[in-house]
Write an enzyme that holds these catalytic residues in place. Structure first.
Site, PDB file in Angstrom:
ATOM      1  N   LYS A   4      -9.998  13.195   8.143  1.00 46.99           N
ATOM      2  CA  LYS A   4      -9.719  12.593   9.665  1.00 46.99           C
ATOM      3  C   LYS A   4      -9.980  13.606  10.397  1.00 46.99           C
ATOM      4  O   LYS A   4      -9.566  14.652  10.101  1.00 46.99           O
ATOM      5  CB  LYS A   4      -8.415  11.915   9.387  1.00 46.99           C
ATOM      6  CG  LYS A   4      -7.886  10.568   8.659  1.00 46.99           C
ATOM      7  CD  LYS A   4      -6.708   9.849   9.079  1.00 46.99           C
ATOM      8  CE  LYS A   4      -6.227   8.574   8.093  1.00 46.99           C
ATOM      9  NZ  LYS A   4      -7.137   7.417   8.735  1.00 46.99           N
ATOM     10  N   ARG A  49      -7.455  -0.078   1.332  1.00 41.49           N
ATOM     11  CA  ARG A  49      -7.852  -1.937   0.900  1.00 41.49           C
ATOM     12  C   ARG A  49      -8.686  -1.677  -0.691  1.00 41.49           C
ATOM     13  O   ARG A  49      -7.764  -2.468  -1.892  1.00 41.49           O
ATOM     14  CB  ARG A  49      -8.895  -2.389   1.283  1.00 41.49           C
ATOM     15  CG  ARG A  49     -10.642  -1.806   1.431  1.00 41.49           C
ATOM     16  CD  ARG A  49     -11.205  -1.571   2.309  1.00 41.49           C
ATOM     17  NE  ARG A  49     -10.767  -0.809   3.738  1.00 41.49           N
ATOM     18  CZ  ARG A  49     -11.232  -1.782   4.760  1.00 41.49           C
ATOM     19  NH1 ARG A  49     -12.456  -1.966   5.394  1.00 41.49           N
ATOM     20  NH2 ARG A  49     -10.662  -0.908   6.268  1.00 41.49           N
ATOM     21  N   ASP A  95       1.128   6.401   5.661  1.00 40.54           N
ATOM     22  CA  ASP A  95       0.730   5.336   5.455  1.00 40.54           C
ATOM     23  C   ASP A  95       0.506   5.033   3.971  1.00 40.54           C
ATOM     24  O   ASP A  95       0.463   3.856   3.151  1.00 40.54           O
ATOM     25  CB  ASP A  95      -0.596   6.071   4.705  1.00 40.54           C
ATOM     26  CG  ASP A  95      -1.914   4.975   5.551  1.00 40.54           C
ATOM     27  OD1 ASP A  95      -1.855   4.149   5.830  1.00 40.54           O
ATOM     28  OD2 ASP A  95      -2.729   5.274   4.774  1.00 40.54           O
ATOM     29  N   LYS A 122       1.105  -1.422  -0.415  1.00 42.26           N
ATOM     30  CA  LYS A 122      -0.090   0.092  -0.397  1.00 42.26           C
ATOM     31  C   LYS A 122       0.998   1.116   0.054  1.00 42.26           C
ATOM     32  O   LYS A 122       1.894   1.016   0.835  1.00 42.26           O
ATOM     33  CB  LYS A 122      -0.737   0.049   1.136  1.00 42.26           C
ATOM     34  CG  LYS A 122      -1.600   1.360   1.414  1.00 42.26           C
ATOM     35  CD  LYS A 122      -3.156   0.952   2.515  1.00 42.26           C
ATOM     36  CE  LYS A 122      -2.348   2.139   3.454  1.00 42.26           C
ATOM     37  NZ  LYS A 122      -4.236   2.568   4.409  1.00 42.26           N
ATOM     38  N   GLU A 141      -9.096   3.540   1.968  1.00 40.34           N
ATOM     39  CA  GLU A 141      -9.232   3.108   0.916  1.00 40.34           C
ATOM     40  C   GLU A 141      -7.082   2.317   0.680  1.00 40.34           C
ATOM     41  O   GLU A 141      -7.417   2.304  -0.517  1.00 40.34           O
ATOM     42  CB  GLU A 141      -8.198   5.041   0.507  1.00 40.34           C
ATOM     43  CG  GLU A 141      -6.748   5.335   1.203  1.00 40.34           C
ATOM     44  CD  GLU A 141      -6.679   4.829   2.148  1.00 40.34           C
ATOM     45  OE1 GLU A 141      -7.550   4.739   3.671  1.00 40.34           O
ATOM     46  OE2 GLU A 141      -5.488   5.406   3.216  1.00 40.34           O
ATOM     47  N   ASP A 156      -2.868  10.332   3.616  1.00 43.29           N
ATOM     48  CA  ASP A 156      -4.029  10.133   3.860  1.00 43.29           C
ATOM     49  C   ASP A 156      -5.082  11.075   5.002  1.00 43.29           C
ATOM     50  O   ASP A 156      -4.488  11.000   6.342  1.00 43.29           O
ATOM     51  CB  ASP A 156      -4.304   8.412   5.136  1.00 43.29           C
ATOM     52  CG  ASP A 156      -5.644   7.583   4.721  1.00 43.29           C
ATOM     53  OD1 ASP A 156      -6.614   8.496   3.995  1.00 43.29           O
ATOM     54  OD2 ASP A 156      -5.214   6.749   5.251  1.00 43.29           O
ATOM     55  N   ASP A 194     -11.600   6.538   4.271  1.00 46.95           N
ATOM     56  CA  ASP A 194     -10.699   6.876   4.571  1.00 46.95           C
ATOM     57  C   ASP A 194     -10.135   4.998   4.681  1.00 46.95           C
ATOM     58  O   ASP A 194      -9.411   4.733   4.795  1.00 46.95           O
ATOM     59  CB  ASP A 194     -11.186   6.809   5.929  1.00 46.95           C
ATOM     60  CG  ASP A 194      -9.990   7.100   6.910  1.00 46.95           C
ATOM     61  OD1 ASP A 194      -8.574   7.300   6.095  1.00 46.95           O
ATOM     62  OD2 ASP A 194      -9.975   7.495   8.220  1.00 46.95           O
TER      63      ASP A 194
HETATM   64  N1  BES Z   1      -3.815   4.107   6.776  1.00 40.12           N
HETATM   65  C1  BES Z   1      -5.142   4.325   7.695  1.00 40.12           C
HETATM   66  C2  BES Z   1      -5.188   3.064   8.577  1.00 40.12           C
HETATM   67  C3  BES Z   1      -3.610   3.770   9.582  1.00 40.12           C
HETATM   68  C4  BES Z   1      -4.225   3.665  11.244  1.00 40.12           C
HETATM   69  C5  BES Z   1      -2.832   3.214   9.934  1.00 40.12           C
HETATM   70  C6  BES Z   1      -4.023   4.207  12.142  1.00 40.12           C
HETATM   71  C7  BES Z   1      -2.035   3.865  10.793  1.00 40.12           C
HETATM   72  C8  BES Z   1      -2.388   4.382  11.768  1.00 40.12           C
HETATM   73  C9  BES Z   1      -6.113   3.474   7.172  1.00 40.12           C
HETATM   74  O1  BES Z   1      -6.225   3.994   5.865  1.00 40.12           O
HETATM   75  C10 BES Z   1      -7.575   3.937   7.783  1.00 40.12           C
HETATM   76  O2  BES Z   1      -7.905   4.867   7.937  1.00 40.12           O
HETATM   77  N2  BES Z   1      -8.732   2.694   8.337  1.00 40.12           N
HETATM   78  C11 BES Z   1      -9.412   3.283   8.925  1.00 40.12           C
HETATM   79  C12 BES Z   1     -10.214   2.074   8.237  1.00 40.12           C
HETATM   80  C13 BES Z   1     -12.245   2.043   8.809  1.00 40.12           C
HETATM   81  C14 BES Z   1     -12.918   3.996   7.899  1.00 40.12           C
HETATM   82  C15 BES Z   1     -13.214   1.389   7.811  1.00 40.12           C
HETATM   83  C16 BES Z   1      -9.581   2.767   9.839  1.00 40.12           C
HETATM   84  O3  BES Z   1      -8.804   1.816  10.262  1.00 40.12           O
HETATM   85  O4  BES Z   1     -10.258   3.757  10.696  1.00 40.12           O
HETATM   86 ZN    ZN Z   2      -4.720   4.856   4.810  1.00 35.73          ZN
HETATM   87 ZN    ZN Z   3      -7.367   6.252   5.663  1.00 30.46          ZN
END
Ligand code: BES
Ligand code: ZN
Ligand code: ZN
Length: 478
Positions: free
Chosen positions: A257, A331, A268, A245, A329, A250, A327
């Site tokens: 966020k 996946r 990210d 990824k 994204e 992000d 968010d």
């Molecule tokens: N990049 C984030 C995940 C992340 C969170 C990485 C904290 C490092 C530290 C990812 O893209 C994300 O935002 N995931 C969300 C998914 C949700 C919206 C389904 C999450 O984990 O909250």
């Molecule tokens: Zn992300």
């Molecule tokens: Zn995200």
């Protein structure tokens, strides 16, 4: 930094003597330090004691490597020593490794080399210690020939440094094109293949999920394709497919966020950096393996052109996706890269790495990555290697129960369940949907381990996660 082996102890401004607990050689300490009185040193993990030679102008650093259980972490002790004391060194130091086996020597050298990573590269130049210059000398003293040990440890540490540099780089610098240029330059330098699909190539080929995530940014997405194989590739050598990824920043997109810790979302692309570093390291070590590394790079930005919650998008696999949360994204870009590697390379093993969910951090903290796999042997190998190289993972389930969570009324799948539950698992289930019929796939959610607090920086910083683990896994499975 130049690290070379010397047979003889030649005068240098400092001698470092790494010692294992239970094997403290007081005779050797006395001989090197010139101090005859009793010296108390237990060689606990990361214990450091500085002695000064009574007549010669030199310091002696006793470095504790701890016990057997610290063996895979010894590199952290030597990195810490160099991190703390390098300002006192002018041009040449010695590492007295006569008491150590080659595995421990490799660890100590790796740590020293890692310490040469300078995170403050945007700071004013005047204070930079000599230690960080190209011609600073580290002479290793050892009984057996250490050329290979030094070469391997240096290459490993340098690939880790590259990963750290990319992850710590500010997001205005490391736009997708920057990561692509990095890969092209590395491939040229170390003799492997790299090719980049730009936005118009992605459009032609139908990587619509990757394009959707990147459509709000003025820096267009790319798919980086790297490949290393040895000159005389044997027909029975398995092909490894690595997928990373590469979200260069992000924001969460329109499902934006919060401001707190948002700056850390420059990390990210940690999965992508791990893949780039691993392919580079495989090429540098001229491993007898065939590896393809893909990195799906995009910036998840907020803009009038950003993709929206509610959108239905296409993907390279032909499956449609309903966007619930922009968010989620990572996946999406992985879905395209996974489908792409499966279709165009047919690798025997697929391993993807991503800073995919906050849920992986909630589950395992900063101690282990979350591992998901449809193949027990692959999972066991990755778990085992994680302990060997101090880049641990812990396996989590891919239960069928979670499938209904991703059902959409209007598209083939949706990108988020809408529930605040088992986020790392549902993200993995989403990916599984796109690799479903591939028999040997593993997914590593490395959100907690790629980037975090450490003794080497004031704020969170990159750990260099990936190259060591992936190279170890590929060596085991070949
Ligand atoms: N990049 C984030 C995940 C992340 C969170 C990485 C904290 C490092 C530290 C990812 O893209 C994300 O935002 N995931 C969300 C998914 C949700 C919206 C389904 C999450 O984990 O909250
Ligand atoms: Zn992300
Ligand atoms: Zn995200």
């Amino acid at each position: 930094m130049k690290i070379t082996q010397t047979q003889e102890l030649t005068p240098s401004e400092a001698i470092i003597l790494p010692l294992q607990k239970g094997a403290v050689d007081t005779k050797l300490i006395k001989e090197i330090s010139g101090i005859q009185s009793e010296i108390s040193f237990k060689a606990d993990f990361k214990e450091i004691k500085v002695l000064y030679h009574p007549t010669e102008n030199r310091a002696i650093y006793l470095l504790g490597l701890g016990e057997e259980k610290h063996a895979s972490k010894a590199y952290l002790a030597s990195r810490l020593l160099a991190h703390k004391h390098n300002k006192d060194w002018k041009e040449k130091i010695s590492l007295d490794c006569r008491n150590l086996d080659s595995q421990t020597i490799a660890q100590v050298i790796q740590g020293f080399k890692l310490a040469s990573y300078r995170i403050g590269r945007f700071k004013e130049e005047k204070e930079i210690a000599k230690f960080y210059s190209e011609d600073f000398n580290v002479q290793v003293i050892g009984d057996q020939s250490l050329d290979m040990t030094i070469e391997t440890s240096v290459a490993t540490a340098e690939s880790m440094i590259q990963v750290m540099k990319l992850i710590d780089a500010p997001p205005n610098e490391k736009i997708p094109e920057y990561l692509a240029d990095w890969a092209l330059a590395s491939a040229k330098k170390y003799g492997y293949q790299a090719e980049v699909l730009n936005a118009s190539d992605l459009k032609k080929e139908g990587l619509d999920a990757l394009l959707s995530v990147g459509q709000g940014s003025k820096f267009p997405p790319v798919l980086i394709k790297t490949e290393y194989k040895p000159d005389n590739l044997k027909s029975d050598t398995p092909k490894f497919g690595l997928v990373g990824k590469g979200i260069t920043f992000d924001t969460g997109g329109l499902s934006i966020k919060g401001a707190q810790n948002l700056h850390y979302m420059k990390s990210d692309m940690g999965g992508g950096a791990a893949v780039l570093g691993a392919v580079e390291l495989a090429a540098r070590l001229k491993l007898d393996i065939h590896v393809v590394g893909l990195v799906a790079c995009a910036e998840n930005a907020v803009d009038a052109d950003s993709y929206r919650p509610g959108d239905v998008i296409n993907s390279y696999s032909g499956k449609t996706i309903e966007i619930i949360d922009t968010d989620a994204e990572g996946r999406l870009v992985l879905a395209d890269a996974l489908a792409y590697i499966k279709k165009n390379y047919s690798p025997e093993y697929i391993i993807d790495l991503a800073t995919l969910t906050g849920s992986a951090v909630m589950s395992l903290g900063y101690s282990a990555g979350a591992l998901f796999s449809n193949d027990d042997h692959l999972a066991d190998t990755i778990s085992e290697c994680g302990f060997t190289v101090d880049e641990r993972v812990w396996r989590m389930p891919l239960f069928e129960d979670f499938e209904t969570d991703l059902e959409s009324d209007i598209a083939d799948v949706r990108n988020f369940s809408g529930k605040p539950l088992a986020g790392a698992i549902t993200a993995a289930k989403f990916l599984e949907f796109f690799v479903k019929d591939h028999p040997k796939w593993a997914h590593l959610d490395i959100a907690g381990v790629a980037f975090g607090d450490s003794e080497f920086s004031k704020m969170k910083s990159a750990k260099g996660y990936g190259p060591r683990l992936l190279v170890e896994v590929m060596k085991k499975l070949k």
